[in-house]
Structure formats: structure tokens, C-alpha cells
Scaffold this motif. Structure first.
Motif, mmCIF file in Angstrom:
data_model
loop_
_atom_site.group_PDB
_atom_site.id
_atom_site.type_symbol
_atom_site.label_atom_id
_atom_site.label_comp_id
_atom_site.label_asym_id
_atom_site.label_seq_id
_atom_site.Cartn_x
_atom_site.Cartn_y
_atom_site.Cartn_z
ATOM 1 N N GLU A 187 0.826 -1.204 0.000
ATOM 2 C CA GLU A 187 0.000 0.000 0.000
ATOM 3 C C GLU A 187 0.863 1.257 0.000
ATOM 4 O OE1 GLU A 187 -3.314 0.090 2.763
ATOM 5 O OE2 GLU A 187 -3.175 -2.079 3.016
ATOM 6 N N LEU A 188 2.028 1.153 0.616
ATOM 7 C CA LEU A 188 2.935 2.294 0.677
ATOM 8 C C LEU A 188 3.799 2.417 -0.571
ATOM 9 C CD1 LEU A 188 4.192 1.818 4.349
ATOM 10 C CD2 LEU A 188 2.578 3.560 3.548
ATOM 11 N N ASP A 189 4.001 1.298 -1.255
ATOM 12 C CA ASP A 189 4.963 1.243 -2.359
ATOM 13 C C ASP A 189 4.300 0.579 -3.566
ATOM 14 O OD1 ASP A 189 7.090 0.795 -4.069
ATOM 15 O OD2 ASP A 189 8.480 0.191 -2.481
ATOM 16 N N PRO A 190 3.657 1.349 -4.439
ATOM 17 C CA PRO A 190 2.977 0.775 -5.605
ATOM 18 C C PRO A 190 3.919 -0.032 -6.508
ATOM 19 C CG PRO A 190 2.312 3.055 -5.277
ATOM 20 C CD PRO A 190 3.458 2.813 -4.344
ATOM 21 N N ASP A 191 5.178 0.388 -6.588
ATOM 22 C CA ASP A 191 6.139 -0.339 -7.414
ATOM 23 C C ASP A 191 6.334 -1.766 -6.896
ATOM 24 O OD1 ASP A 191 8.458 -0.474 -9.408
ATOM 25 O OD2 ASP A 191 9.478 -0.912 -7.514
ATOM 26 N N PHE A 192 6.368 -1.905 -5.571
ATOM 27 C CA PHE A 192 6.507 -3.241 -4.983
ATOM 28 C C PHE A 192 5.280 -4.091 -5.302
ATOM 29 C CE2 PHE A 192 5.448 -6.048 -1.381
ATOM 30 C CZ PHE A 192 6.506 -6.949 -1.493
ATOM 31 N N SER A 193 4.114 -3.491 -5.239
ATOM 32 C CA SER A 193 2.881 -4.207 -5.532
ATOM 33 C C SER A 193 2.879 -4.723 -6.970
ATOM 34 C CB SER A 193 1.672 -3.296 -5.295
ATOM 35 O OG SER A 193 0.473 -3.978 -5.548
ATOM 36 N N ILE A 194 3.301 -3.878 -7.899
ATOM 37 C CA ILE A 194 3.371 -4.269 -9.316
ATOM 38 C C ILE A 194 4.397 -5.380 -9.505
ATOM 39 C CG2 ILE A 194 4.028 -3.475 -11.619
ATOM 40 C CD1 ILE A 194 2.918 -0.691 -10.773
ATOM 41 N N GLN A 195 5.554 -5.228 -8.859
ATOM 42 C CA GLN A 195 6.627 -6.215 -8.976
ATOM 43 C C GLN A 195 6.168 -7.582 -8.482
ATOM 44 O OE1 GLN A 195 10.755 -5.117 -7.709
ATOM 45 N NE2 GLN A 195 10.474 -6.756 -6.217
ATOM 46 N N SER A 196 5.457 -7.604 -7.358
ATOM 47 C CA SER A 196 4.976 -8.867 -6.808
ATOM 48 C C SER A 196 3.966 -9.530 -7.738
ATOM 49 C CB SER A 196 4.335 -8.631 -5.431
ATOM 50 O OG SER A 196 5.287 -8.151 -4.506
ATOM 51 N N ALA A 197 3.078 -8.730 -8.309
ATOM 52 C CA ALA A 197 2.073 -9.270 -9.237
ATOM 53 C C ALA A 197 2.747 -9.842 -10.477
ATOM 54 C CB ALA A 197 1.082 -8.180 -9.615
ATOM 55 N N GLU A 198 3.762 -9.151 -10.980
ATOM 56 C CA GLU A 198 4.478 -9.641 -12.161
ATOM 57 C C GLU A 198 5.201 -10.945 -11.858
ATOM 58 O OE1 GLU A 198 6.948 -6.343 -13.166
ATOM 59 O OE2 GLU A 198 5.386 -5.345 -14.372
ATOM 60 N N PHE A 199 5.765 -11.045 -10.661
ATOM 61 C CA PHE A 199 6.455 -12.277 -10.278
ATOM 62 C C PHE A 199 5.480 -13.447 -10.256
ATOM 63 C CE2 PHE A 199 8.165 -15.490 -7.525
ATOM 64 C CZ PHE A 199 9.535 -15.456 -7.747
ATOM 65 N N LYS A 200 4.329 -13.243 -9.634
ATOM 66 C CA LYS A 200 3.328 -14.315 -9.554
ATOM 67 C C LYS A 200 2.878 -14.740 -10.945
ATOM 68 C CE LYS A 200 1.533 -13.041 -4.994
ATOM 69 N NZ LYS A 200 0.387 -12.474 -4.236
ATOM 70 N N ASN A 201 2.656 -13.770 -11.827
ATOM 71 C CA ASN A 201 2.223 -14.098 -13.181
ATOM 72 C C ASN A 201 3.278 -14.909 -13.922
ATOM 73 O OD1 ASN A 201 -0.245 -12.791 -12.925
ATOM 74 N ND2 ASN A 201 0.534 -10.847 -13.720
ATOM 75 N N LYS A 202 4.541 -14.609 -13.669
ATOM 76 C CA LYS A 202 5.636 -15.294 -14.353
ATOM 77 C C LYS A 202 5.818 -16.718 -13.853
ATOM 78 C CE LYS A 202 10.609 -15.036 -15.254
ATOM 79 N NZ LYS A 202 11.864 -14.241 -15.084
ATOM 80 N N TYR A 203 5.673 -16.909 -12.535
ATOM 81 C CA TYR A 203 6.068 -18.189 -11.941
ATOM 82 C C TYR A 203 4.915 -19.135 -11.611
ATOM 83 C CZ TYR A 203 10.913 -16.687 -11.496
ATOM 84 O OH TYR A 203 12.200 -16.287 -11.767
ATOM 85 N N GLN A 204 3.695 -18.631 -11.547
ATOM 86 C CA GLN A 204 2.617 -19.493 -11.060
ATOM 87 C C GLN A 204 2.280 -20.631 -12.015
ATOM 88 O OE1 GLN A 204 -0.782 -17.040 -10.316
ATOM 89 N NE2 GLN A 204 -1.038 -16.382 -12.428
ATOM 90 N N GLU A 205 2.548 -20.453 -13.310
ATOM 91 C CA GLU A 205 2.270 -21.517 -14.282
ATOM 92 C C GLU A 205 3.412 -22.524 -14.380
ATOM 93 O OE1 GLU A 205 -0.644 -21.925 -15.572
ATOM 94 O OE2 GLU A 205 -1.335 -20.085 -14.596
ATOM 95 N N GLY A 206 4.551 -22.204 -13.783
ATOM 96 C CA GLY A 206 5.667 -23.135 -13.786
ATOM 97 C C GLY A 206 6.443 -23.130 -15.095
ATOM 98 N N PHE A 207 7.239 -24.200 -15.311
ATOM 99 C CA PHE A 207 8.124 -24.285 -16.458
ATOM 100 C C PHE A 207 8.115 -25.705 -17.025
ATOM 101 C CE2 PHE A 207 9.749 -21.135 -13.513
ATOM 102 C CZ PHE A 207 10.005 -20.033 -14.327
ATOM 103 N N PHE A 208 8.366 -25.784 -18.316
ATOM 104 C CA PHE A 208 8.603 -27.075 -18.949
ATOM 105 C C PHE A 208 10.118 -27.226 -19.099
ATOM 106 C CE2 PHE A 208 4.356 -25.824 -20.096
ATOM 107 C CZ PHE A 208 3.636 -27.010 -19.970
ATOM 108 N N VAL A 209 10.643 -28.335 -18.614
ATOM 109 C CA VAL A 209 12.106 -28.486 -18.570
ATOM 110 C C VAL A 209 12.543 -29.831 -19.117
ATOM 111 C CG1 VAL A 209 12.329 -26.948 -16.570
ATOM 112 C CG2 VAL A 209 12.112 -29.402 -16.219
ATOM 113 N N LYS A 210 13.745 -29.818 -19.674
ATOM 114 C CA LYS A 210 14.443 -31.043 -20.054
ATOM 115 C C LYS A 210 15.620 -31.222 -19.111
ATOM 116 C CE LYS A 210 15.453 -32.259 -24.183
ATOM 117 N NZ LYS A 210 14.719 -33.532 -24.278
ATOM 118 N N LEU A 211 15.851 -32.433 -18.670
ATOM 119 C CA LEU A 211 17.012 -32.743 -17.838
ATOM 120 C C LEU A 211 18.245 -32.844 -18.729
ATOM 121 C CD1 LEU A 211 15.578 -35.507 -15.472
ATOM 122 C CD2 LEU A 211 15.628 -33.033 -15.112
ATOM 123 N N VAL A 212 19.323 -32.197 -18.310
ATOM 124 C CA VAL A 212 20.581 -32.242 -19.075
ATOM 125 C C VAL A 212 21.740 -32.559 -18.133
ATOM 126 C CG1 VAL A 212 19.773 -30.687 -20.865
ATOM 127 C CG2 VAL A 212 20.898 -29.739 -18.858
#
Length: 330
Positions: free
Chosen positions: A305-330
Motif C-alpha cells: 500500500e505504501l509502495d505501488p512499485d513493490f505491488s506491481i513487482q509482486s504481481a508480475e512475479f506471480k504471473n511469471k512463476y505461477q504456471e511453472g516451467f517445462f524443462v528437459k534434464l541435461v
């Protein structure tokens, strides 16, 4: 009894009840459980244990003047962990909530010498078994609690995200309200800790390699269970004890899998490309309380609430990571 801690320095354990509980079998077993689970066998420099973390939580609660029962509950809060910790959640089908081992918490404590120790010092064992009842010890995300605070500091310092000096500045900025709310006296320190916590999510908790390691090793443990190399009771041993059983199994698929772990790596690919796993994990972002105005008045506001930039950053992180990743083992 004195313990030298990587984060807090010398921890003085003076009360006999704490000393005896610390020497109990369930707590001593935690010295054989790595805080980061199977990731330690890939990155052995990440050598913190569940014992280190549990003593750290107890130390925090002492410094915050928590009741004795809450301090003891803090020392005991991880005794339910199975070998390799959250890998077991994947093995037994609880990868997202990561709460599979909690069903064993009461059984482990009540079936040990701990109740007799507590009763001799006038502490009711029933008062410490349900650790989620204590507000400083446990809070749901996105709040900070002693558990989350300690492993956050440990992991970020261990990974080089925060220096030890910065960790101490964060500790010094903590303000406890009504023996139940953990807040920070300055917005800048709250942001520093929240950013560091987000970074350790990216580097460890939700990193494709860490998540793939957990999934790969969970498959190995499932195979070992099916082959009767290990039994359910073996999950109540230490990491190294189970690892040795696997190494000595004589089952080629198991020993070959163990041999891959120290150098295992992953390549992130698109969903439509050939891949070994789709990996995702619990996202552990925090949104700390910050004191506004006079400290003694106890008025707090969320950092977001005090830091809108932090709020945006957190939302972007969740959007990026919540669906996970497809990976190949190497």
C-alpha cells in the motif's frame, strides 16, 4: 548451553527445559535433515539444517518476548519433517500445499520423551503441539512470522542475496505489536527484506532446477518404495540414512539416478517442445507490515500500500512463476 549460529551469533540456551527439549531425539534428528532437502545433494554448500532453523526460530521468539510455550513450539515446529523434507510432499501427492508431514507432528512429539520433559517443568504438552495457534511463530502468507523470517534470512544470506550486516539491519528494524504482529519500523528495510525474499524465490524455491531436482528425486523414492528398498518408516530417518539405503540397494535405476544428482541441470523449453517435466511450486512472497507514524501507537500498513512499485513487482512475479516451467534434464 551455547550455540554458535550463522545468523544470530551466539545463542544462549539457559533454561533447563529448553536444553532438555533440544537434546530430545526428535529435535536432535533435525541435525540430519537438510533445510533445502535434496538440493543439498546438488549444491553441498547449502548446508543449513532443520536443527539450525528450529533453534533460530526459538531464538527469534525469545528476543521478541514470546511466551515460553510459543518458544518451545518454535523449537519443535519442524520435528514432523520427513527425510528430504518437501520431496516427500511430491512422493505422497501434496506438492502444492506442502503439508503432508504435518499429520505426524502430534504423534512424533507425544510418542517421545518430550511430554515427560515438559511436564517436569510445568509446561502442558498440549499447549505446544499445535504450533499454528501461536501468532508470532506461524502466520499465513503474505505475513512475516518467526518461521518465515528465519528461513528467509538464512537462505538469503547463504545464497549471497543479503550480507550478514544487512540481515542484522533487518533484525534491528523489527517491531512487535501486541505480541502477535511482526512489523518493520522503516519502509526501506521492509522493502529490502521483501525484495530479498522474492529473489530467493526466484533463485531457489521456484527455480526450474530446484523444482526438477525435487521431482526427479521423488520419482526415485517412489521406485525405491515399489521395490521395497525403503519403507514408509524410513522417511522418519535422516537424509543420509535414507541416501545410504538407496546407494546400497543394488537397483541400477536407483543408483544411476543418485549418480546424476550432483551434476543434474535443466533446460527450460516451450510447452510444445520435448520435455521431461512440467514443474511448479508454492510461491512464498511476503508483503510485510510497516509502522506508520509513532512507533508506540502501533499503526501499521502493508508495504504494497505504501509502495505501488513493490505491488506491481509482486504481481508480475506471480504471473511469471505461477504456471511453472517445462524443462528437459541435461
Amino acid at each position: 548451553m551455547d550455540i554458535e549460529d550463522k545468523i544470530y551469533g551466539r545463542v544462549f540456551v539457559e533454561e533447563p527445559v529448553f536444553q532438555e527439549v533440544m537434546l530430545s531425539k526428535p529435535v536432535q534428528r533435525l541435525q540430519g535433515l537438510m533445510q533445502c532437502g535434496i538440493t543439498y545433494f546438488r549444491f553441498p554448500e547449502l548446508d543449513g539444517t532443520r536443527f539450525d532453523h528450529s533453534v533460530g526460530v526459538m531464538s527469534l521468539l525469545q528476543s521478541w518476548d514470546a511466551p515460553v510455550e510459543e518458544q518451545i513450539a518454535g523449537l519443535l515446529h519442524d520435528v514432523n519433517h520427513l527425510a528430504f523434507s518437501h520431496v516427500a510432499d511430491i512422493v505422497f501427492g501434496d506438492a502444492q500445499k506442502q503439508e503432508f508431514a504435518e499429520q505426524f507432528h502430534r504423534k512424533i512429539i507425544m510418542g517421545s520423551e518430550i511430554p515427560e520433559i515438559l511436564e517436569r517443568y510445568g509446561v502442558d504438552p498440549e499447549q505446544v503441539v499445535d504450533f499454528k495457534q501461536f501468532p508470532l511463530l506461524e502466520q499465513p502468507l503474505p505475513d512475516v512470522c518467526a518461521d518465515r523470517f528465519d528461513y528467509g534470512l538464512r537462505d538469503t544470506v547463504e545464497s549471497g542475496i543479503l550480507s550478514l550486516e544487512q540481515a542484522h539491519e533487518i533484525l534491528d528494524s523489527v517491531h512487535i505489536i501486541d505480541s502477535s504482529v511482526i512489523s518493520f519500523t522503516t519502509q526501506s528495510i521492509a522493502r529490502r527484506f521483501a525484495d530479498a525474499f522474492q529473489e530467493i524465490n526466484a533463485k531457489r524455491y521456484t527455480h526450474p532446477l530446484d523444482m526438477a531436482l525435487y521431482k526427479f528425486f521423488a520419482e526415485t523414492l517412489k521406485l525405491a518404495l515399489n521395490k521395497k528398498v525403503i519403507m514408509m518408516d524410513d522417511f522418519f530417518l535422516t537424509d543420509n540414512e535414507v541416501w545410504e539405503k538407496l546407494q546400497n540397494s543394488g537397483v541400477t535405476e536407483i543408483t544411476d539416478a543418485l549418480a546424476r544428482i550432483p551434476s543434474l541441470n535443466v533446460q527450460v523449453v516451450e510447452q510444445n517442445e520435448s520435455h521431461d517435466y512440467h514443474v511448479n511450486s508454492k510461491i512464498r512472497l511476503i508483503d510485510p507490515w510497516v509502522v506508520v507514524g509513532d512507533v508506540e501507537a502501533g499503526e501499521v500498513v502493508r508495504l504494497s500500500e505504501l509502495d505501488p512499485d513493490f505491488s506491481i513487482q509482486s504481481a508480475e512475479f506471480k504471473n511469471k512463476y505461477q504456471e511453472g516451467f517445462f524443462v528437459k534434464l541435461v
